[in-house]
Design a protein around this motif. Structure first.
Motif, PDB file in Angstrom:
ATOM      1  N   GLU A 162      58.291  -7.027  57.285  1.00 42.01           N
ATOM      2  CA  GLU A 162      58.807  -7.855  58.373  1.00 42.01           C
ATOM      3  C   GLU A 162      57.722  -8.797  58.907  1.00 42.01           C
ATOM      4  O   GLU A 162      57.957  -9.996  59.122  1.00 42.01           O
ATOM      5  CB  GLU A 162      59.317  -6.968  59.507  1.00 42.01           C
ATOM      6  N   ALA A 163      56.526  -8.258  59.131  1.00 46.14           N
ATOM      7  CA  ALA A 163      55.431  -9.065  59.663  1.00 46.14           C
ATOM      8  C   ALA A 163      55.015 -10.160  58.680  1.00 46.14           C
ATOM      9  O   ALA A 163      54.726 -11.299  59.083  1.00 46.14           O
ATOM     10  CB  ALA A 163      54.237  -8.170  59.996  1.00 46.14           C
ATOM     11  N   LEU A 164      54.986  -9.841  57.403  1.00 46.80           N
ATOM     12  CA  LEU A 164      54.620 -10.839  56.399  1.00 46.80           C
ATOM     13  C   LEU A 164      55.675 -11.937  56.299  1.00 46.80           C
ATOM     14  O   LEU A 164      55.347 -13.118  56.145  1.00 46.80           O
ATOM     15  CB  LEU A 164      54.417 -10.167  55.041  1.00 46.80           C
ATOM     16  N   ASP A 165      56.945 -11.556  56.399  1.00 47.95           N
ATOM     17  CA  ASP A 165      58.009 -12.560  56.395  1.00 47.95           C
ATOM     18  C   ASP A 165      57.903 -13.463  57.622  1.00 47.95           C
ATOM     19  O   ASP A 165      58.126 -14.680  57.536  1.00 47.95           O
ATOM     20  CB  ASP A 165      59.387 -11.889  56.357  1.00 47.95           C
ATOM     21  N   ASN A 166      57.580 -12.879  58.767  1.00 47.83           N
ATOM     22  CA  ASN A 166      57.404 -13.675  59.984  1.00 47.83           C
ATOM     23  C   ASN A 166      56.263 -14.675  59.831  1.00 47.83           C
ATOM     24  O   ASN A 166      56.351 -15.814  60.296  1.00 47.83           O
ATOM     25  CB  ASN A 166      57.141 -12.769  61.183  1.00 47.83           C
ATOM     26  N   GLU A 167      55.183 -14.241  59.177  1.00 46.92           N
ATOM     27  CA  GLU A 167      54.048 -15.134  58.981  1.00 46.92           C
ATOM     28  C   GLU A 167      54.396 -16.252  58.002  1.00 46.92           C
ATOM     29  O   GLU A 167      53.977 -17.407  58.189  1.00 46.92           O
ATOM     30  CB  GLU A 167      52.846 -14.336  58.467  1.00 46.92           C
ATOM     31  N   LYS A 168      55.166 -15.934  56.975  1.00 50.42           N
ATOM     32  CA  LYS A 168      55.615 -16.974  56.052  1.00 50.42           C
ATOM     33  C   LYS A 168      56.452 -18.020  56.787  1.00 50.42           C
ATOM     34  O   LYS A 168      56.279 -19.230  56.579  1.00 50.42           O
ATOM     35  CB  LYS A 168      56.417 -16.350  54.911  1.00 50.42           C
ATOM     36  N   GLU A 169      57.349 -17.577  57.664  1.00 50.51           N
ATOM     37  CA  GLU A 169      58.187 -18.495  58.422  1.00 50.51           C
ATOM     38  C   GLU A 169      57.347 -19.326  59.393  1.00 50.51           C
ATOM     39  O   GLU A 169      57.590 -20.535  59.569  1.00 50.51           O
ATOM     40  CB  GLU A 169      59.256 -17.705  59.186  1.00 50.51           C
ATOM     41  N   ARG A 170      56.356 -18.697  60.015  1.00 52.70           N
ATOM     42  CA  ARG A 170      55.484 -19.426  60.939  1.00 52.70           C
ATOM     43  C   ARG A 170      54.742 -20.544  60.215  1.00 52.70           C
ATOM     44  O   ARG A 170      54.639 -21.671  60.715  1.00 52.70           O
ATOM     45  CB  ARG A 170      54.473 -18.476  61.585  1.00 52.70           C
ATOM     46  N   ARG A 171      54.241 -20.232  59.040  1.00 55.32           N
ATOM     47  CA  ARG A 171      53.526 -21.246  58.268  1.00 55.32           C
ATOM     48  C   ARG A 171      54.460 -22.379  57.841  1.00 55.32           C
ATOM     49  O   ARG A 171      54.069 -23.547  57.820  1.00 55.32           O
ATOM     50  CB  ARG A 171      52.883 -20.611  57.032  1.00 55.32           C
ATOM     51  N   ARG A 187      43.098 -17.039  59.299  1.00 51.59           N
ATOM     52  CA  ARG A 187      43.032 -16.009  58.267  1.00 51.59           C
ATOM     53  C   ARG A 187      44.402 -15.873  57.615  1.00 51.59           C
ATOM     54  O   ARG A 187      45.362 -16.507  58.013  1.00 51.59           O
ATOM     55  CB  ARG A 187      42.598 -14.680  58.880  1.00 51.59           C
ATOM     56  N   LEU A 188      44.446 -15.007  56.615  1.00 48.37           N
ATOM     57  CA  LEU A 188      45.718 -14.772  55.931  1.00 48.37           C
ATOM     58  C   LEU A 188      46.795 -14.405  56.940  1.00 48.37           C
ATOM     59  O   LEU A 188      47.940 -14.867  56.858  1.00 48.37           O
ATOM     60  CB  LEU A 188      45.550 -13.640  54.909  1.00 48.37           C
ATOM     61  N   VAL A 189      46.426 -13.574  57.927  1.00 51.26           N
ATOM     62  CA  VAL A 189      47.332 -13.208  59.019  1.00 51.26           C
ATOM     63  C   VAL A 189      46.591 -13.469  60.323  1.00 51.26           C
ATOM     64  O   VAL A 189      45.445 -13.032  60.483  1.00 51.26           O
ATOM     65  CB  VAL A 189      47.739 -11.721  58.936  1.00 51.26           C
ATOM     66  N   PRO A 190      47.181 -14.195  61.284  1.00 50.63           N
ATOM     67  CA  PRO A 190      46.478 -14.508  62.528  1.00 50.63           C
ATOM     68  C   PRO A 190      46.235 -13.277  63.388  1.00 50.63           C
ATOM     69  O   PRO A 190      46.935 -12.259  63.266  1.00 50.63           O
ATOM     70  CB  PRO A 190      47.420 -15.502  63.234  1.00 50.63           C
ATOM     71  N   ASP A 191      45.242 -13.373  64.269  1.00 47.94           N
ATOM     72  CA  ASP A 191      44.889 -12.247  65.130  1.00 47.94           C
ATOM     73  C   ASP A 191      46.064 -11.787  65.986  1.00 47.94           C
ATOM     74  O   ASP A 191      46.225 -10.596  66.234  1.00 47.94           O
ATOM     75  CB  ASP A 191      43.711 -12.629  66.033  1.00 47.94           C
ATOM     76  N   ALA A 192      46.876 -12.735  66.466  1.00 50.83           N
ATOM     77  CA  ALA A 192      48.004 -12.373  67.340  1.00 50.83           C
ATOM     78  C   ALA A 192      48.967 -11.428  66.630  1.00 50.83           C
ATOM     79  O   ALA A 192      49.436 -10.444  67.211  1.00 50.83           O
ATOM     80  CB  ALA A 192      48.726 -13.629  67.794  1.00 50.83           C
ATOM     81  N   ALA A 193      49.266 -11.710  65.364  1.00 49.40           N
ATOM     82  CA  ALA A 193      50.179 -10.847  64.602  1.00 49.40           C
ATOM     83  C   ALA A 193      49.553  -9.482  64.353  1.00 49.40           C
ATOM     84  O   ALA A 193      50.245  -8.452  64.385  1.00 49.40           O
ATOM     85  CB  ALA A 193      50.542 -11.516  63.279  1.00 49.40           C
ATOM     86  N   GLU A 194      48.250  -9.465  64.112  1.00 50.62           N
ATOM     87  CA  GLU A 194      47.570  -8.195  63.858  1.00 50.62           C
ATOM     88  C   GLU A 194      47.525  -7.328  65.119  1.00 50.62           C
ATOM     89  O   GLU A 194      47.745  -6.117  65.055  1.00 50.62           O
ATOM     90  CB  GLU A 194      46.149  -8.474  63.365  1.00 50.62           C
ATOM     91  N   LEU A 195      47.250  -7.941  66.255  1.00 54.67           N
ATOM     92  CA  LEU A 195      47.202  -7.178  67.501  1.00 54.67           C
ATOM     93  C   LEU A 195      48.573  -6.618  67.862  1.00 54.67           C
ATOM     94  O   LEU A 195      48.687  -5.491  68.373  1.00 54.67           O
ATOM     95  CB  LEU A 195      46.680  -8.064  68.635  1.00 54.67           C
ATOM     96  N   LYS A 196      49.602  -7.383  67.595  1.00 56.79           N
ATOM     97  CA  LYS A 196      50.963  -6.901  67.841  1.00 56.79           C
ATOM     98  C   LYS A 196      51.261  -5.677  66.978  1.00 56.79           C
ATOM     99  O   LYS A 196      51.835  -4.684  67.442  1.00 56.79           O
ATOM    100  CB  LYS A 196      51.964  -8.014  67.548  1.00 56.79           C
ATOM    101  N   MET A 197      50.858  -5.733  65.725  1.00 56.05           N
ATOM    102  CA  MET A 197      51.078  -4.600  64.825  1.00 56.05           C
ATOM    103  C   MET A 197      50.218  -3.410  65.224  1.00 56.05           C
ATOM    104  O   MET A 197      50.648  -2.251  65.117  1.00 56.05           O
ATOM    105  CB  MET A 197      50.761  -5.013  63.387  1.00 56.05           C
ATOM    106  N   LEU A 198      49.018  -3.681  65.704  1.00 61.27           N
ATOM    107  CA  LEU A 198      48.129  -2.598  66.115  1.00 61.27           C
ATOM    108  C   LEU A 198      48.726  -1.831  67.292  1.00 61.27           C
ATOM    109  O   LEU A 198      48.672  -0.597  67.335  1.00 61.27           O
ATOM    110  CB  LEU A 198      46.765  -3.166  66.492  1.00 61.27           C
ATOM    111  N   ARG A 199      49.280  -2.549  68.243  1.00 60.81           N
ATOM    112  CA  ARG A 199      49.933  -1.887  69.373  1.00 60.81           C
ATOM    113  C   ARG A 199      51.116  -1.045  68.894  1.00 60.81           C
ATOM    114  O   ARG A 199      51.340   0.074  69.359  1.00 60.81           O
ATOM    115  CB  ARG A 199      50.406  -2.931  70.380  1.00 60.81           C
ATOM    116  N   GLN A 217      38.364  -1.928  68.904  1.00 56.76           N
ATOM    117  CA  GLN A 217      36.974  -2.266  69.182  1.00 56.76           C
ATOM    118  C   GLN A 217      36.501  -3.419  68.296  1.00 56.76           C
ATOM    119  O   GLN A 217      35.784  -4.328  68.748  1.00 56.76           O
ATOM    120  CB  GLN A 217      36.083  -1.043  68.976  1.00 56.76           C
ATOM    121  N   LYS A 218      36.909  -3.414  67.040  1.00 52.83           N
ATOM    122  CA  LYS A 218      36.532  -4.500  66.135  1.00 52.83           C
ATOM    123  C   LYS A 218      37.132  -5.825  66.589  1.00 52.83           C
ATOM    124  O   LYS A 218      36.487  -6.878  66.498  1.00 52.83           O
ATOM    125  CB  LYS A 218      36.997  -4.176  64.705  1.00 52.83           C
ATOM    126  N   PHE A 219      38.373  -5.773  67.086  1.00 55.41           N
ATOM    127  CA  PHE A 219      38.991  -7.004  67.570  1.00 55.41           C
ATOM    128  C   PHE A 219      38.296  -7.513  68.822  1.00 55.41           C
ATOM    129  O   PHE A 219      38.190  -8.724  69.032  1.00 55.41           O
ATOM    130  CB  PHE A 219      40.485  -6.778  67.832  1.00 55.41           C
TER     131      PHE A 219
END
Length: 275
Positions: free
Chosen positions: A169-178, A198-210, A259-261
């Motif tokens: 789902e997240a990868l499809d969302n990123e494809k649509e965003r691009r 990056r391949l996936v923006p920080d915003a999408a990664e933080l959303k998935m991390l939560r 912490q890395k973010f």
């Protein structure tokens, strides 16, 4: 050629023309550098898009293959009588499912390495969790794990399915965003393009991390409810301890990624709470 002409003018004593030709040479050099940078940016963009589409397709294939093994596990477990030892035929089928899940784990590892190289930390973590769970499923469905096919194995398979669905789902969302971003750039020709991400923006990664942390905490609470012995100090079965350790590891990894973010985004550490 402009530089050579400037040198000739200088040798002939025509300083004004030499200066003009030097300036023209510098202008052409700057223009060539800009064009080269634009070509490099375009190459990186196309490369990232190609990789994104390839990974998205691979994840969907993994999900479809895993769902087949889930269905086979449910069917086989329904034929077994409680905790009775599996028949010879059932053991063969269990080995087949276990081998299929192990193969999926190896394919997941390959995708994990590719996406980790692109510094997509959270998406790589999800794939790492999927690989670990698939390896565990493969082990426990075989002779070493006691030929398991019941609720515990199916729960692990559910977790793998959920993680792969999230990722797809997240990868499809990123494809649509691009795609939308490209449309906007096409409509705004002549304006400066935004810097490539990056391949996936920080915003999408933080959303998935939560999302990962919320699910981990939910699973921990569910485990505590199902096994009150975790709270009252009673003897805890090894498999329950293993499940607890698995969730504790996930919680630890989530904290490390946060912490890395913080460091990547230049955010200060939280203030320590007053005692």
């Amino acid at each position: 050629e402009s530089a050579q002409s400037a040198q000739q003018s200088l040798e002939q004593g025509d300083l004004d023309q030499a200066e003009e030709q030097e300036q023209e040479a510098e202008r052409q050099m700057r223009q060539a550098e800009r064009e080269l940078q634009e070509e490099q940016d375009q190459y990186q963009k196309l490369r990232a898009e190609e990789l994104l589409f390839k990974i998205a397709d691979e994840v969907k294939v993994l999900l479809a293959e895993h769902q087949k093994q889930m269905a086979s596990t449910i069917e086989l477990d329904g034929e077994r009588k409680g905790d009775a030892k599996p028949t010879h035929n059932q053991r063969l089928r269990l080995r087949k499912i276990a081998q299929s899940e192990s193969t999926l784990a190896s394919r997941t590892q390959e995708i994990h390495k590719a996406i980790e190289a692109e510094e997509s930390l959270v998406f790589a973590e999800i794939l790492d969790q999927v690989q670990r769970d698939l390896d565990k499923i493969s082990r426990d469905m075989g002779e070493t794990g006691g030929w398991q096919s019941g609720e515990r194995i199916q729960s692990l398979q559910d977790d793998v399915e959920e993680n792969l669905k999230w990722l797809a789902e997240a990868l499809d969302n990123e494809k649509e965003r691009r795609r939308q971003q490209q449309q906007q750039q096409d409509q705004q020709q002549g304006q400066n393009r935004p810097a490539e991400e990056r391949l996936v923006p920080d915003a999408a990664e933080l959303k998935m991390l939560r999302r990962l942390e919320v699910e981990t905490l939910r699973s921990l609470e569910e485990l505590r409810t199902l096994h009150p012995e975790l709270e009252n100090g009673a003897t805890i079965e090894p498999l329950v301890l293993e499940d607890l350790a698995r969730l504790a590891y996930r919680h630890q990894r989530t904290a490390e990624l946060f912490q890395k973010f913080r460091k990547r985004l230049g955010l200060p550490d939280p203030e320590p709470e007053d005692q």
